[in-house]
Design an enzyme around this catalytic site. Sequence first.
Site, PDB file in Angstrom:
ATOM      1  N   CYS A  91      -1.986   9.170  -8.017  1.00 51.77           N
ATOM      2  CA  CYS A  91      -3.143   8.976  -7.151  1.00 51.77           C
ATOM      3  C   CYS A  91      -4.127  10.114  -7.364  1.00 51.77           C
ATOM      4  O   CYS A  91      -3.769  11.285  -7.172  1.00 51.77           O
ATOM      5  CB  CYS A  91      -2.746   8.927  -5.681  1.00 51.77           C
ATOM      6  N   GLY A 120      -5.275  -6.109  -9.237  1.00 53.35           N
ATOM      7  CA  GLY A 120      -5.696  -5.099  -8.273  1.00 53.35           C
ATOM      8  C   GLY A 120      -7.042  -5.399  -7.657  1.00 53.35           C
ATOM      9  O   GLY A 120      -7.162  -6.220  -6.748  1.00 53.35           O
ATOM     10  N   LYS A 166       0.843  -1.196   0.000  1.00 47.62           N
ATOM     11  CA  LYS A 166       0.000   0.000   0.000  1.00 47.62           C
ATOM     12  C   LYS A 166       0.883   1.252   0.000  1.00 47.62           C
ATOM     13  O   LYS A 166       1.895   1.286   0.702  1.00 47.62           O
ATOM     14  CB  LYS A 166      -0.888  -0.048   1.262  1.00 47.62           C
ATOM     15  N   ASN A 190      -3.041   3.606 -13.361  1.00 46.11           N
ATOM     16  CA  ASN A 190      -3.719   3.874 -12.100  1.00 46.11           C
ATOM     17  C   ASN A 190      -5.212   4.022 -12.423  1.00 46.11           C
ATOM     18  O   ASN A 190      -5.615   3.841 -13.565  1.00 46.11           O
ATOM     19  CB  ASN A 190      -3.145   5.145 -11.454  1.00 46.11           C
TER      20      ASN A 190
END
Lengths: 301, 255
Positions: free
Chosen positions: A128, A263, A45, A190
């Site tokens: 992110c 994921g 993480k 992402n």
Amino acid sequence: MVRVEVDIGRLHLKNPVITASGTFGYGEEYSDLVDLNRLGAIVAKGISLKPMDGNPPPRICETPCGMLNSIGLQNVGIDVFIKEKLPFLRRYDTRIIANILGNTIEEYVELAMRLDDVVDAIELNISCPNVQGGGIAFGRDLRMTEELIFSVRKAAKKTLITKLSPNVSDIGEFAKVSEASGSDALSLINTVMAMSIDIKTRRPRLFSVMGGLSGPAIRPIAVRMVWEASRVVRIPVIGMGGIMKAEDAIEFLLAGATAIAVGTANFVNPRATIEVIEGIEEFMEKGKIDNIKDLIGGLIC
Amino acid sequence: MNERLFKARVLENTPASPGYMLISLECLEDIKRPIPGQFFMIRLCSGNDPLLRRAFSLHAWIGKNRFQILYRIKGIGTKILSEIQKGQTIDVLGPLGNGFPKRKAERHVLVAGGIGIAPLIGLAETMDEKDKLSFFMGFRTKTEAICLDRVNKMAASVSVATEDGSLGQKGTVIDILNKNLNNIKSTIIYACGPRNMLKRVSDVALRHAIDAYLSMEEYMACGLGSCLGCVIRTTQGYKRVCKEGPIFDHREIVW
């Protein structure tokens, strides 16, 4: 026996299956259900210098064939990561990759320096979508991407992976800049910026209004971007985005990915990584493909 | 950690009352006997939509590797679950979470709002001193009032409220709780229901300075503590409903 080892920079993986950051905790959450020794690598993480609280709930919601999240990088911070989380991960015969996030270049550099001796590779999170500053603020600006990778490259010896955002107009440009600035590999994609509205209350279904979409819904976008990126760079690409089973992973390999990350599937099927590894091997055996390198970039078009 | 990923055969899946279903499952491998208040994550589709598992609390353990889940048909997930036939197998992860603590007290007060009765039945069944059990149950209307027979057999006292007054007192479960909660020395409350109800249970517990354990809910993806999706705000920062919960001491929760 088919050969499935791959190399990501100087990082040798026994197979190309990796866990995507933020979907596998710090490994311990899955250790009762998954033999961690079988994984090519675990990406932990995302971590920052200081612990982060993350965003207020609701943080997730389900959407067609996918989910939105705006966790906001809740994490234990680098001290606890090194002292408590890493020793557990180190008990296993798998590669450990740290995913790092800072608000400034200096923070990224400090994180990379402190992790350089204790992990096998560093993944730079510049994508992110759920935090203010840092993260995607770097990943959407070519010049900042370049400067950041260059600075971290100087500070760390280990394999450096840059995780790119799909929320840009030309992924190829970011791939090229990352390579030129010293990144050893790319990770993509992402999550895709998205939102969902509860029509009865007229309110967003996430507290943070917008979040990142993941899961099978984004897979075709991810395959396309992996193809676009891998064509313009020489460094390896780690492909991810909605991989649920081996067939999905093979699609990414054919598109040009050297390794793949599982994921959101970890949330749905905790054994997804193992099933993907076994499925890739079975596909190769059936198709008489001796070496996984014969699949990578094998797209015919 | 003792959760497992296992297949379970459906022994029955039948309506409990309009809109409510009771499913009985037999695990095809040995699992640890769950603690009341713990939950299971059930996968409802082998494809991609709906993608995520759904969380269901243990209703009752009915013998070796057999357990029941009581649920309300509310959205797509529970609709699919309601259509699963006897004899089919389903993919289950669990047991998960902490469960209700085992405590000694002069009186155990169980407070349920609607389908919140589900885990409290299992809790009541494992309690040793049934003569110290008081049930407070709230429903919207009489036809939704489930588990009354079982509760009447188990508890020393039972109070029911319905919003429309079609059964028991007219009003909410908090109204009857306030009216009947006297002699509260050495009392512990255990509650499950909508968030607003739990907040008011916490207010009651604070006023009387007694312990209350609340079964909390939040949208959840993995159930294993990895996605960090299901957090709630507590006095010690965010905590995961799936891992540190779903049962919380009411004093911890920041409403």
